[in-house]
Design an enzyme around this catalytic site. Structure first.
Site, mmCIF file in Angstrom:
data_model
loop_
_atom_site.group_PDB
_atom_site.id
_atom_site.type_symbol
_atom_site.label_atom_id
_atom_site.label_comp_id
_atom_site.label_asym_id
_atom_site.label_seq_id
_atom_site.Cartn_x
_atom_site.Cartn_y
_atom_site.Cartn_z
ATOM 1 N NE ARG A 1 -3.952 -1.398 0.216
ATOM 2 C CZ ARG A 1 -4.736 -2.496 -0.670
ATOM 3 N NH1 ARG A 1 -3.359 -2.251 -2.048
ATOM 4 N NH2 ARG A 1 -5.224 -3.363 -0.373
ATOM 5 C CD GLU B 1 -2.854 3.514 -4.540
ATOM 6 O OE1 GLU B 1 -3.684 2.975 -5.072
ATOM 7 O OE2 GLU B 1 -1.639 2.976 -4.714
ATOM 8 C CG HIS C 1 -3.031 -0.095 -6.070
ATOM 9 N ND1 HIS C 1 -3.143 -0.241 -5.532
ATOM 10 C CD2 HIS C 1 -3.433 -1.822 -6.528
ATOM 11 C CE1 HIS C 1 -4.122 -0.938 -4.299
ATOM 12 N NE2 HIS C 1 -3.946 -2.164 -4.801
HETATM 13 C C1 GLV Z 1 -5.293 -5.288 -3.844
HETATM 14 O O1 GLV Z 1 -4.628 -4.408 -3.109
HETATM 15 C C2 GLV Z 1 -5.875 -6.342 -2.785
HETATM 16 O O2 GLV Z 1 -5.214 -5.459 -1.471
HETATM 17 O O3 GLV Z 1 -6.109 -6.779 -3.201
#
Ligand code: GLV
Length: 326
Positions: free
Chosen positions: A239, A268, A287
């Site tokens: 993250r 983001e 992402h």
């Molecule tokens: C994506 O970022 C997830 O947490 O699956």
């Protein structure tokens, strides 16, 4: 006639929606962008179940606005947007999607590691910019070897383990650090536990695969970047807020570390005017850790099955708060 009302906050692949439609009347938020908090509260007012993504804030205010809610099913393995404690207090089970996306995310982490080591994005930009004028230059684009290099994995959950499995194929020396030590996994995945500072100092590549918690917020900031090798490469597939962006900018600008690749940023999307985007030794992907079609389909189907199980008061395949399941 379905007896439940389900809210799905983003468009899903039809196979996943069909699973929900068999058990519930479904409202799907049709826009590209997610609903605002206010819209979400309005739509959730009569919902028995909600299928959420990482962009939906699921907190006490939303739960207050959704008195019928009996299940939350998150289309992700990370749950930092969901107040799981609050859901548990209200007896609402929270589904999530571990397992199904670990391999794809590890594939991407490895793609980013290889790309950063061998400077593929950077050199491709140079070719497109008209920089390639001499056929072969012995001194150009010298990157780093991946094989036999030292890989430091921070967080040895399912994704971290899959990364280790891939790294073994490259004969890497694999060290890890995590809150909990996993002696069984050490033998199975050929990884060695080290203290965090030691990992930063020893690794040629540092991959972050930890959940975002108050403890991992800015886990990598100026002091940690200073502990890395000047040739070190940082890769974040967890993250964005796990890395302090201002400190990373300075470390990359000053050559304190060689390169970084981020699949996640804070915020983001990243602001197109963010100073990080002026750096040649940084690659950012939007992402996309689990964005491979078969994996996304499996993830959506799992989230759909979790939602239906929760609606019907049955045990979910993956529940983050089994104590709420009664
Ligand atoms: C994506 O970022 C997830 O947490 O699956």
């Amino acid at each position: 006639m379905p007896q439940y009302k389900a809210l799905v906050t983003r468009t899903l692949l039809p196979e996943a929606l069909d699973i929900i439609r068999e058990a519930a009347d479904v409202t799907v938020w049709p826009e590209e962008a997610p609903p605002s908090a206010e819209e979400l509260r309005r739509l959730a007012a009569d919902a028995d179940g909600i299928l959420t993504t990482i962009m939906d804030r699921v907190d006490a205010t939303l739960l207050d606005a959704a008195p019928n809610l009996r299940v939350i099913s998150q289309l992700a393995v990370g749950l930092d947007n969901v107040d799981v404690g609050e859901a548990t207090r209200r007896g609402i089970p929270v589904g999530y999607t571990p397992g199904v996306l670990a391999k794809s995310t590890a594939d991407l982490a490895f793609a980013l590691l290889l790309g950063a080591a061998r400077r593929t994005s950077e050199s491709e930009r140079w070719v497109r910019g008209g920089g390639w004028e001499i056929q072969f230059h012995p001194m150009h684009w010298l990157g780093q070897d991946v094989h036999e290099a030292c890989l430091g994995i921070v967080g040895l959950g399912q994704i971290g383990r899959e990364i280790a499995r891939r790294a073994r194929g490259f004969d890497m020396d694999i060290i890890y650090h995590s809150r909990t030590r996993y002696p069984d996994a050490e033998a199975e995945y050929g990884v060695r536990y080290v203290e965090f500072e030691e990992l930063l100092a020893q690794a040629d590549f540092v991959i972050l695969s930890v959940p975002l918690t108050p403890q991992t917020h800015h886990l990598i900031s100026a002091p940690q970047l200073a502990m890395m090798k000047p040739s070190g490469i940082l890769i974040n597939v967890s993250r964005g807020p796990v890395v302090d962006p201002a400190a990373l900018y300075e470390a990359l600008r000053d050559g304190q570390i060689a390169r970084a690749t981020l699949d996640v940023t804070a915020p983001e999307p990243i602001d197109p005017n963010d100073p990080l985007l002026t750096l040649d030794n940084l690659v950012i992907t939007p992402h996309i850790g689990s964005a491979a079609l078969p994996t996304r389909l499996n993830t959506m189907k799992l989230a759909a099955r979790n939602l239906v199980a929760g609606l019907q008061g049955e045990r979910m395949e993956a529940c983050a708060n089994t104590d709420a399941m009664g």
